[in-house]
Design a protein around this motif. Structure first.
Motif, PDB file in Angstrom:
ATOM      1  N   PHE A  25       0.968  -1.274   0.220  1.00  0.00           N
ATOM      2  CA  PHE A  25      -0.002  -0.570   0.187  1.00  0.00           C
ATOM      3  C   PHE A  25       0.956   1.326  -0.237  1.00  0.00           C
ATOM      4  CE2 PHE A  25      -2.412  -3.640   1.328  1.00  0.00           C
ATOM      5  CZ  PHE A  25      -4.090  -2.607   1.204  1.00  0.00           C
ATOM      6  N   CYS A  26       0.026   2.287  -1.066  1.00  0.00           N
ATOM      7  CA  CYS A  26       1.456   3.159  -1.085  1.00  0.00           C
ATOM      8  C   CYS A  26       0.587   4.777  -0.812  1.00  0.00           C
ATOM      9  CB  CYS A  26       2.458   3.836  -2.133  1.00  0.00           C
ATOM     10  SG  CYS A  26       3.157   1.716  -2.622  1.00  0.00           S
ATOM     11  N   THR A  27       0.990   5.519  -0.650  1.00  0.00           N
ATOM     12  CA  THR A  27       0.106   6.761  -0.681  1.00  0.00           C
ATOM     13  C   THR A  27       0.362   8.125  -1.802  1.00  0.00           C
ATOM     14  OG1 THR A  27      -1.738   8.424  -0.073  1.00  0.00           O
ATOM     15  CG2 THR A  27       0.934   7.746   1.234  1.00  0.00           C
ATOM     16  N   GLU A  33      -0.465  14.120  -9.519  1.00  0.00           N
ATOM     17  CA  GLU A  33      -0.563  13.134 -10.340  1.00  0.00           C
ATOM     18  C   GLU A  33      -0.045  11.074 -10.298  1.00  0.00           C
ATOM     19  OE1 GLU A  33      -0.983  13.738 -14.227  1.00  0.00           O
ATOM     20  OE2 GLU A  33      -2.285  15.328 -13.781  1.00  0.00           O
ATOM     21  N   ILE A  34      -0.541  10.760 -11.017  1.00  0.00           N
ATOM     22  CA  ILE A  34       0.088   9.102 -10.820  1.00  0.00           C
ATOM     23  C   ILE A  34       1.459   9.001 -11.805  1.00  0.00           C
ATOM     24  CG2 ILE A  34      -0.700   6.622 -10.560  1.00  0.00           C
ATOM     25  CD1 ILE A  34      -3.459   7.487  -9.777  1.00  0.00           C
ATOM     26  N   PRO A  35       1.912   8.901 -11.078  1.00  0.00           N
ATOM     27  CA  PRO A  35       3.413   8.176 -12.085  1.00  0.00           C
ATOM     28  C   PRO A  35       2.682   7.646 -13.556  1.00  0.00           C
ATOM     29  CG  PRO A  35       4.090   8.062 -10.040  1.00  0.00           C
ATOM     30  CD  PRO A  35       2.847   7.907 -10.226  1.00  0.00           C
ATOM     31  N   PHE A  44      -7.839   4.111  -4.352  1.00  0.00           N
ATOM     32  CA  PHE A  44      -9.177   5.630  -3.467  1.00  0.00           C
ATOM     33  C   PHE A  44      -8.503   6.369  -3.286  1.00  0.00           C
ATOM     34  CE2 PHE A  44     -11.936   5.974   0.018  1.00  0.00           C
ATOM     35  CZ  PHE A  44     -12.958   5.029  -1.017  1.00  0.00           C
ATOM     36  N   ARG A  45      -9.320   7.342  -3.676  1.00  0.00           N
ATOM     37  CA  ARG A  45      -9.180   8.674  -3.436  1.00  0.00           C
ATOM     38  C   ARG A  45      -9.111   8.762  -2.044  1.00  0.00           C
ATOM     39  NH1 ARG A  45      -9.352   9.653  -8.293  1.00  0.00           N
ATOM     40  NH2 ARG A  45      -7.506  10.367  -9.427  1.00  0.00           N
ATOM     41  N   THR A  50      -4.338  10.239  -2.281  1.00  0.00           N
ATOM     42  CA  THR A  50      -4.638   8.716  -2.921  1.00  0.00           C
ATOM     43  C   THR A  50      -3.438   7.180  -2.576  1.00  0.00           C
ATOM     44  OG1 THR A  50      -5.224  10.056  -4.809  1.00  0.00           O
ATOM     45  CG2 THR A  50      -5.208   7.789  -4.893  1.00  0.00           C
ATOM     46  N   THR A  51      -5.004   6.193  -1.824  1.00  0.00           N
ATOM     47  CA  THR A  51      -4.454   4.900  -1.676  1.00  0.00           C
ATOM     48  C   THR A  51      -3.554   4.386  -3.089  1.00  0.00           C
ATOM     49  OG1 THR A  51      -5.211   5.323   0.217  1.00  0.00           O
ATOM     50  CG2 THR A  51      -4.134   2.543  -0.626  1.00  0.00           C
TER      51      THR A  51
END
Length: 139
Positions: A25-27, A33-35, A44-45, A50-51
């Motif tokens: 699990f990262c946040t 922006e998601i890379p 999940f926001r 954002t997880t």
């Protein structure tokens, strides 16, 4: 096709399967922006950020810090999103064994993220829950 709602049928026919790989699990911060190189299994926001749940090696390549190295167990029965008590019964049983679980319900199946080092034990417990009750013979 509607999913199963009957708790006894759900438990009997859940057929848990361990997926390949270790997930983490990262946040990332709100608005970040998601890379582009990342393809998370789950996103999940929340207000705080954002997880992202992804394979450990993907998080490491992206330089993301992570927590909860886990294995993914999918309960392969098509469970209804309206089913009552299914995850409660499963998580209670895993809790009795001291196994934490992060459950995710998707459209067709329920998915359990359990600690990597306890995954085999969790799978054994789940399989024992779905085993048919032994029949006693009348004498």
């Amino acid at each position: 096709m509607a999913g199963e709602r009957d708790l006894k049928a759900l438990l009997r026919d859940m057929k848990p399967e361990m997926q390949e790989g270790v997930f983490v699990f990262c946040t990332i911060a709100p608005g970040q922006e998601i890379p582009a190189a990342i393809n998370p299994l789950l996103m999940f926001r929340e207000q705080e950020g954002t997880t992202l749940v992804m394979r450990r090696e993907q998080a490491e390549r992206a330089g993301l810090s992570s927590q909860f190295a886990s294995r993914l167990i999918t309960l392969t029965i098509h469970s209804s999103l309206n089913a009552v008590g299914f995850l409660a019964a499963i998580t209670a049983r895993l809790a009795e064994a001291g196994i934490s679980v992060n459950a995710v319900s998707a459209f067709y199946h329920d998915h359990l993220f359990v600690p990597d080092q306890r995954a085999t034990e969790a799978l054994r417990i789940l399989n024992s829950m779905s085993a048919p009750e032994p029949r006693t013979s009348a004498r």
